[in-house]
Design a protein around this motif. Sequence first.
Motif, PDB file in Angstrom:
ATOM      1  N   HIS A  29       5.651  11.014 -66.858  1.00 44.43           N
ATOM      2  CA  HIS A  29       7.074  11.367 -66.799  1.00 44.43           C
ATOM      3  C   HIS A  29       7.554  12.172 -67.996  1.00 44.43           C
ATOM      4  O   HIS A  29       8.714  12.117 -68.362  1.00 44.43           O
ATOM      5  N   LEU A  70      16.499  11.802 -61.720  1.00 41.16           N
ATOM      6  CA  LEU A  70      16.970  11.658 -63.087  1.00 41.16           C
ATOM      7  C   LEU A  70      18.463  11.921 -63.170  1.00 41.16           C
ATOM      8  O   LEU A  70      18.924  13.007 -62.801  1.00 41.16           O
ATOM      9  N   ILE A  88      10.987  16.155 -69.943  1.00 37.16           N
ATOM     10  CA  ILE A  88      11.809  14.985 -69.637  1.00 37.16           C
ATOM     11  C   ILE A  88      11.772  14.011 -70.805  1.00 37.16           C
ATOM     12  O   ILE A  88      10.709  13.712 -71.336  1.00 37.16           O
ATOM     13  N   ALA A 105      18.033  10.423 -68.071  1.00 34.47           N
ATOM     14  CA  ALA A 105      17.174  11.228 -68.953  1.00 34.47           C
ATOM     15  C   ALA A 105      17.861  12.489 -69.418  1.00 34.47           C
ATOM     16  O   ALA A 105      18.886  12.900 -68.860  1.00 34.47           O
ATOM     17  N   VAL A 107      16.900  16.491 -69.753  1.00 29.90           N
ATOM     18  CA  VAL A 107      15.907  17.452 -69.274  1.00 29.90           C
ATOM     19  C   VAL A 107      16.106  18.768 -70.000  1.00 29.90           C
ATOM     20  O   VAL A 107      17.228  19.155 -70.306  1.00 29.90           O
TER      21      VAL A 107
END
Length: 110
Positions: A29, A70, A88, A105, A107
Motif C-alpha cells: 500500500h 482512500l 500513498i 491517506a 496521496v
Amino acid sequence: MFVLFVFVLVLATGCSSDNTSESDGRWNHKEGFVVAKENGRVLVVRDRVDNIEAPLNEILEDASPNAIWLSVDKKGFDVVSVGDQVSINIHNGAIDQSYPAQASADVIKK
C-alpha cells in the motif's frame, strides 16, 4: 551434529521472508494507480490497469485483493486523476480489511 544444526539454522534463516515486503505477493500500500474518484475518495489498485474504461466491477475483479478506497483531503482529491500513479501515506497505518480495503491517506501524484 553441531555442523548439521548450523546448516539447518542458516537454511531456515535464508528461507524466511518479511511479511511487510512484496516478495510474498502482498501489496504494501505504498503506491498504486487511481482507477476511480468519488465523494472525496480515490480507489487505488496495485497494478496499472490496461483498460481504464472497463466497468469498475471488472477492474476490481482483476485487481483482487489489491484495491483500496482512500479518503483523502480536498487537495489530494483535486490533484490526482483516474489513471495516475500515486504514492500513498496511510494515516496511522490503519486499514479496514474489507474488499476493497478502506483507509484515510495522503496521496501524491508521481
